[in-house]
Design a protein around this motif. Structure first.
Motif, PDB file in Angstrom:
ATOM      1  N   GLN A 195       0.823  -1.210   0.000  1.00  0.00           N
ATOM      2  CA  GLN A 195       0.000   0.000   0.000  1.00  0.00           C
ATOM      3  C   GLN A 195       0.853   1.254   0.000  1.00  0.00           C
ATOM      4  OE1 GLN A 195      -2.619  -0.323   3.305  1.00  0.00           O
ATOM      5  NE2 GLN A 195      -3.918  -1.918   2.374  1.00  0.00           N
ATOM      6  N   GLY A 196       1.922   1.219   0.807  1.00  0.00           N
ATOM      7  CA  GLY A 196       2.834   2.366   0.822  1.00  0.00           C
ATOM      8  C   GLY A 196       3.500   2.588  -0.535  1.00  0.00           C
ATOM      9  N   MET A 197       3.917   1.496  -1.178  1.00  0.00           N
ATOM     10  CA  MET A 197       4.530   1.602  -2.505  1.00  0.00           C
ATOM     11  C   MET A 197       3.536   2.144  -3.526  1.00  0.00           C
ATOM     12  SD  MET A 197       7.735   0.611  -2.426  1.00  0.00           S
ATOM     13  CE  MET A 197       8.132   0.018  -4.060  1.00  0.00           C
ATOM     14  N   GLN A 198       2.290   1.673  -3.460  1.00  0.00           N
ATOM     15  CA  GLN A 198       1.268   2.165  -4.384  1.00  0.00           C
ATOM     16  C   GLN A 198       1.035   3.663  -4.205  1.00  0.00           C
ATOM     17  OE1 GLN A 198      -2.168  -0.219  -3.739  1.00  0.00           O
ATOM     18  NE2 GLN A 198      -1.362  -2.027  -4.839  1.00  0.00           N
ATOM     19  N   GLN A 199       0.954   4.084  -2.938  1.00  0.00           N
ATOM     20  CA  GLN A 199       0.786   5.521  -2.705  1.00  0.00           C
ATOM     21  C   GLN A 199       1.967   6.312  -3.237  1.00  0.00           C
ATOM     22  OE1 GLN A 199       0.092   6.014   1.439  1.00  0.00           O
ATOM     23  NE2 GLN A 199      -2.017   5.183   1.384  1.00  0.00           N
ATOM     24  N   GLN A 200       3.189   5.774  -3.001  1.00  0.00           N
ATOM     25  CA  GLN A 200       4.370   6.467  -3.528  1.00  0.00           C
ATOM     26  C   GLN A 200       4.342   6.535  -5.045  1.00  0.00           C
ATOM     27  OE1 GLN A 200       7.806   4.530  -1.961  1.00  0.00           O
ATOM     28  NE2 GLN A 200       7.512   5.317   0.135  1.00  0.00           N
ATOM     29  N   LEU A 201       3.934   5.432  -5.694  1.00  0.00           N
ATOM     30  CA  LEU A 201       3.844   5.434  -7.164  1.00  0.00           C
ATOM     31  C   LEU A 201       2.825   6.449  -7.658  1.00  0.00           C
ATOM     32  CD1 LEU A 201       4.004   1.599  -7.875  1.00  0.00           C
ATOM     33  CD2 LEU A 201       5.660   3.295  -8.626  1.00  0.00           C
ATOM     34  N   LEU A 202       1.686   6.531  -6.980  1.00  0.00           N
ATOM     35  CA  LEU A 202       0.679   7.509  -7.383  1.00  0.00           C
ATOM     36  C   LEU A 202       1.203   8.933  -7.262  1.00  0.00           C
ATOM     37  CD1 LEU A 202      -2.474   5.920  -5.707  1.00  0.00           C
ATOM     38  CD2 LEU A 202      -2.059   6.141  -8.156  1.00  0.00           C
ATOM     39  N   THR A 203       1.876   9.212  -6.135  1.00  0.00           N
ATOM     40  CA  THR A 203       2.436  10.560  -5.968  1.00  0.00           C
ATOM     41  C   THR A 203       3.495  10.852  -7.025  1.00  0.00           C
ATOM     42  OG1 THR A 203       3.966   9.607  -4.337  1.00  0.00           O
ATOM     43  CG2 THR A 203       1.974  10.640  -3.488  1.00  0.00           C
ATOM     44  N   ILE A 204       4.331   9.841  -7.344  1.00  0.00           N
ATOM     45  CA  ILE A 204       5.373  10.056  -8.377  1.00  0.00           C
ATOM     46  C   ILE A 204       4.724  10.281  -9.736  1.00  0.00           C
ATOM     47  CG2 ILE A 204       7.220   8.862  -9.628  1.00  0.00           C
ATOM     48  CD1 ILE A 204       7.875   7.523  -6.857  1.00  0.00           C
ATOM     49  N   GLN A 205       3.651   9.530 -10.029  1.00  0.00           N
ATOM     50  CA  GLN A 205       2.952   9.737 -11.296  1.00  0.00           C
ATOM     51  C   GLN A 205       2.359  11.132 -11.380  1.00  0.00           C
ATOM     52  OE1 GLN A 205       0.087   6.656 -11.704  1.00  0.00           O
ATOM     53  NE2 GLN A 205       1.574   5.068 -12.297  1.00  0.00           N
ATOM     54  N   GLU A 206       1.758  11.589 -10.266  1.00  0.00           N
ATOM     55  CA  GLU A 206       1.229  12.953 -10.275  1.00  0.00           C
ATOM     56  C   GLU A 206       2.329  13.977 -10.504  1.00  0.00           C
ATOM     57  OE1 GLU A 206      -0.822  13.502  -6.651  1.00  0.00           O
ATOM     58  OE2 GLU A 206      -2.561  12.273  -7.208  1.00  0.00           O
ATOM     59  N   GLU A 207       3.471  13.774  -9.834  1.00  0.00           N
ATOM     60  CA  GLU A 207       4.591  14.702 -10.025  1.00  0.00           C
ATOM     61  C   GLU A 207       5.081  14.681 -11.474  1.00  0.00           C
ATOM     62  OE1 GLU A 207       7.497  13.624  -7.184  1.00  0.00           O
ATOM     63  OE2 GLU A 207       6.417  14.463  -5.453  1.00  0.00           O
ATOM     64  N   LEU A 208       5.153  13.459 -12.067  1.00  0.00           N
ATOM     65  CA  LEU A 208       5.595  13.362 -13.476  1.00  0.00           C
ATOM     66  C   LEU A 208       4.628  14.072 -14.400  1.00  0.00           C
ATOM     67  CD1 LEU A 208       6.810   9.650 -13.628  1.00  0.00           C
ATOM     68  CD2 LEU A 208       8.220  11.658 -14.000  1.00  0.00           C
ATOM     69  N   ASN A 209       3.345  13.906 -14.148  1.00  0.00           N
ATOM     70  CA  ASN A 209       2.358  14.595 -15.002  1.00  0.00           C
ATOM     71  C   ASN A 209       2.494  16.106 -14.864  1.00  0.00           C
ATOM     72  OD1 ASN A 209       1.211  12.202 -15.930  1.00  0.00           O
ATOM     73  ND2 ASN A 209      -0.125  12.036 -14.128  1.00  0.00           N
ATOM     74  N   ASN A 210       2.675  16.553 -13.590  1.00  0.00           N
ATOM     75  CA  ASN A 210       2.851  17.994 -13.389  1.00  0.00           C
ATOM     76  C   ASN A 210       4.096  18.506 -14.092  1.00  0.00           C
ATOM     77  OD1 ASN A 210       0.542  18.148 -11.792  1.00  0.00           O
ATOM     78  ND2 ASN A 210       1.696  17.610  -9.928  1.00  0.00           N
ATOM     79  N   LYS A 211       5.184  17.727 -13.958  1.00  0.00           N
ATOM     80  CA  LYS A 211       6.434  18.173 -14.608  1.00  0.00           C
ATOM     81  C   LYS A 211       6.304  18.147 -16.127  1.00  0.00           C
ATOM     82  CE  LYS A 211       9.578  17.008 -10.850  1.00  0.00           C
ATOM     83  NZ  LYS A 211      10.667  16.155 -10.385  1.00  0.00           N
ATOM     84  N   LYS A 212       5.575  17.141 -16.666  1.00  0.00           N
ATOM     85  CA  LYS A 212       5.360  17.101 -18.114  1.00  0.00           C
ATOM     86  C   LYS A 212       4.590  18.327 -18.578  1.00  0.00           C
ATOM     87  CE  LYS A 212       5.429  12.110 -18.842  1.00  0.00           C
ATOM     88  NZ  LYS A 212       4.611  10.909 -19.169  1.00  0.00           N
ATOM     89  N   SER A 213       3.538  18.680 -17.806  1.00  0.00           N
ATOM     90  CA  SER A 213       2.776  19.880 -18.182  1.00  0.00           C
ATOM     91  C   SER A 213       3.637  21.117 -18.086  1.00  0.00           C
ATOM     92  CB  SER A 213       1.558  19.995 -17.269  1.00  0.00           C
ATOM     93  OG  SER A 213       1.940  20.129 -15.923  1.00  0.00           O
ATOM     94  N   GLU A 214       4.501  21.161 -17.050  1.00  0.00           N
ATOM     95  CA  GLU A 214       5.401  22.306 -16.919  1.00  0.00           C
ATOM     96  C   GLU A 214       6.381  22.368 -18.101  1.00  0.00           C
ATOM     97  OE1 GLU A 214       7.282  21.955 -13.174  1.00  0.00           O
ATOM     98  OE2 GLU A 214       5.492  22.493 -12.008  1.00  0.00           O
ATOM     99  N   LEU A 215       6.916  21.198 -18.491  1.00  0.00           N
ATOM    100  CA  LEU A 215       7.845  21.169 -19.642  1.00  0.00           C
ATOM    101  C   LEU A 215       7.145  21.609 -20.914  1.00  0.00           C
ATOM    102  CD1 LEU A 215       9.757  17.840 -18.933  1.00  0.00           C
ATOM    103  CD2 LEU A 215      10.768  20.098 -19.051  1.00  0.00           C
ATOM    104  N   GLU A 216       5.922  21.151 -21.123  1.00  0.00           N
ATOM    105  CA  GLU A 216       5.188  21.574 -22.312  1.00  0.00           C
ATOM    106  C   GLU A 216       4.966  23.075 -22.316  1.00  0.00           C
ATOM    107  OE1 GLU A 216       1.685  19.302 -22.264  1.00  0.00           O
ATOM    108  OE2 GLU A 216       2.641  17.436 -22.961  1.00  0.00           O
TER     109      GLU A 216
END
Length: 624
Positions: free
Chosen positions: A459-480
């Motif tokens: 569960q902890g790993m899943q939460q960490q993965l979700l947070t990392i995915q959100e950060e990646l999406n945010n960074k992708k939008s920032e890069l765009e």
């Protein structure tokens, strides 16, 4: 001298007609005694009343709490006080001299002063009729001869209350009632007075008396209880509760002859309590089996006792036959002495005695022979009942029945041992199963714990993965966005370069001044700034929901209260108290979307480097 003085006073009191004076006047009475030259016996410190008159441990209210009527110790004939003197002869009192005063007795012909009923446990007396000039020291000097005084309460009027240490001292003080007190040699009215001493009712005396009565009642109850406990039969010993350890000890006790009776009661109580279950059935079966084996021991013991009884009977019969033969010999002697050959030589008295002795011995012999015959008849009847003839066939049958009984007993013992062995096997199997179950349960517990730990980590790993995915999406939008800005700025730069080239050419051709070039540069810079602002506005265009507006208001008020800024963890811990579902990344993305309201600053160096957010909305208002 005291006896003579008393006799003289008695004769004086009896023969008052010879004195020709009024006996009712106490002053005249005292003057006459002084004129006669009678030496007063009372001296300071002298005992006024003998201890024989007063009972030291007197308690008039004794047994009042138990419902028995109190005994009056002053009743004559009870032995508490000596009987009063005859009524014809009056008790003569003596003059008492003290340091500060003198006490004169009253006229013996007058009736004695009256007293109230004595309260229970009375230690306090009322003293009235004191002289007006009498002080507390004078009162103590007079009454301390009766005993130890614990308290004196003197009134402004002519009376006081005196409390003594013991009850018998009150009787000595009552003796002074009727005396006339005169201070020194003064004849003033204020220096003289007639004493009236009476029992006083005090709360302290009654409380002490009640305490003593309670103590005596407690002692009596304690004594009765001890007597009852001594006479009560002893209670049976307590029976312990069932356990495997106690069951093994009880099985050993059942095998012991001396402890069998105690152990069998415990076994019976356990069975009646319902301690027998599927687990303990084998143990109880073994204990019942040992109780059954005790039956054989009891039968053997009975057989030994029967043998002892038969031997005792045989010995008794042999002794009885011996006694009977001796009786026969004695009777033969008497019969021989009564024959004519010897009978003529005895005197008349001797013949009479011999005849009596012969009859008595014959009666005894007949009684003994009847008893012996009765024993023989009983033996013959027992032999006939048992059909115990001396034929060899019956002896063989008896031997065969004994062998069969022994074989049957051995078979029963073998069966019992086999059942006991089966019980032990069942116990061992039960213990093995319990151990396996315990081992399995321990393994299952460890496996469950491991699974829980793994699930928690997943569960902890899943939460960490979700947070990392959100950060990646945010960074992708920032890069765009950054790429779009970069492309836009490059297009602007190209346009500006072309404009600059065109302006330069115009300048070169037309020859404009340097000021115009500066104006053109300012215009280009302004255009770039406008473009940036437009991009920022595009970024910060409209809020998505009402929740974001509410969050912005709460964060702005929180950061306004913290002028030096706050890190994202501090902000998140505060916001989580309002909304437990909010995350730190969501707050940080909201702050980054509003650069005109919030700005991020770095404080510290190296390991102490910290990111803090500040509210910059009011700075923008000031600058505008």
């Amino acid at each position: 001298m005291m006896a003579a003085a008393a006799d003289g006073l008695g004769s004086l009191a009896i023969d008052t007609t010879q004195l020709n004076m009024s006996v009712t006047d106490p002053s005249a009475w005292a003057t006459a005694m002084n004129n006669l030259g009678m030496v007063p016996v009372g001296l300071p410190g002298q005992q006024l009343v003998s201890d024989s008159i007063c009972v030291p441990g007197f308690d008039p209210g004794l047994n009042m709490m138990t419902g028995i009527t109190p005994i009056n110790p002053m009743i004559p004939g009870l032995g508490l006080v000596p009987p009063p003197p005859p009524t014809e002869v009056a008790v003569v009192k003596e003059i008492i001299h003290c340091k500060s005063c003198t006490l004169f007795p009253q006229n013996p012909n007058l009736p004695p002063p009256s007293t109230r009923e004595r309260p229970p446990g009375c230690k306090t007396v009322f003293v009235g009729g004191l002289p007006e000039n009498a002080t507390e020291e004078i009162i103590q000097e007079v009454f301390e001869q009766c005993g130890d005084i614990t308290a004196i309460r003197k009134s402004k009027k002519n009376f006081c209350h005196i409390r003594f240490a013991e009850e018998f001292m009150v009787d000595k003080a009552i003796y002074l009632s009727g005396y006339r007190m005169r201070l020194g040699s003064s004849t003033d009215k204020k220096d003289s007075g007639r004493l009236h001493v009476d029992f006083a009712q005090a709360r302290d005396d009654f409380y002490e008396w009640e305490c003593k009565q309670r103590m005596r009642a407690r002692e009596e109850r304690h004594r009765r209880k001890l007597e009852e406990d001594r006479l009560r039969p002893p209670s049976p010993p307590p029976i312990m509760h069932y356990s495997e350890h106690e069951a093994t000890l009880l099985a050993e006790k059942l095998k012991d002859d001396s402890k069998f009776s105690e152990a069998i009661t415990v076994l019976l109580s356990w069975i009646e309590r319902g301690e027998v279950n599927r687990r303990s059935a084998n143990q109880f079966y073994s204990m019942v089996q040992s109780a059954n084996s005790h039956v054989r021991r009891l039968m053997n013991e009975k057989a030994t006792h029967e043998q002892e009884m038969e031997e005792a009977k045989e010995n008794f019969k042999n002794a009885l036959t011996g006694i009977l033969t001796q009786f026969e010999q004695i009777v033969a002697v008497f019969n021989a002495s009564t024959r004519q050959k010897a009978w003529d030589h005895f005197s008349k008295a001797q013949r009479k005695n011999i005849d009596i002795w012969r009859k008595h011995s014959e009666e005894l012999r007949n009684a003994q022979s009847e008893q012996l015959m009765g024993i023989r008849r009983e033996e013959e009847m027992e032999m006939s009942d048992d059909e115990n003839c001396e034929s060899p066939t019956k002896k063989m049958r008896v031997d065969e029945s004994a062998l069969a009984a022994q074989a049957y007993a051995l078979k029963e013992e073998n069966d019992s041992l086999r059942w006991q062995l089966d019980a032990y096997r069942n116990e061992v199997e039960l213990l093995k199963q319990e151990k396996e179950q315990l081992f399995r349960t321990e393994e299952n517990l460890t496996k469950d714990q491991q699974l829980q730990f793994l699930q928690q980590t997943m569960q902890g790993m899943q939460q960490q993965l979700l947070t990392i995915q959100e950060e990646l999406n945010n960074k992708k939008s920032e890069l765009e966005q950054a790429k779009e800005e970069q492309s836009h700025t490059q297009a602007l730069l190209k346009v500006l370069q072309e404009q600059l080239k065109g302006t330069k050419e115009l300048i070169e051709t037309n020859g404009h001044s340097h000021e115009d070039t500066n104006e053109i540069n300012v215009l280009t810079v302004a255009l770039v700034n406008q473009d940036r602002e437009n991009n920022i506005e595009k970024k910060s265009q409209g809020l998505k929901s009402e929740k974001e507006a509410l969050l912005i208001g709460i964060i702005s008020t929180f950061l306004h209260v913290h002028p030096f800024g706050a890190n994202i963890e501090y902000l998140w811990s505060y916001m989580q108290q309002l909304d437990s579902k909010i995350s730190a990344n969501e707050i940080e993305m909201l702050l980054m979307r509003l650069p005109r309201m919030f700005k991020q600053e770095f404080t510290g160096v190296g390991a102490t480097l910290e990111k803090r957010w500040k509210l910059c909305a009011f700075e923008g208002i000031k600058t505008t």
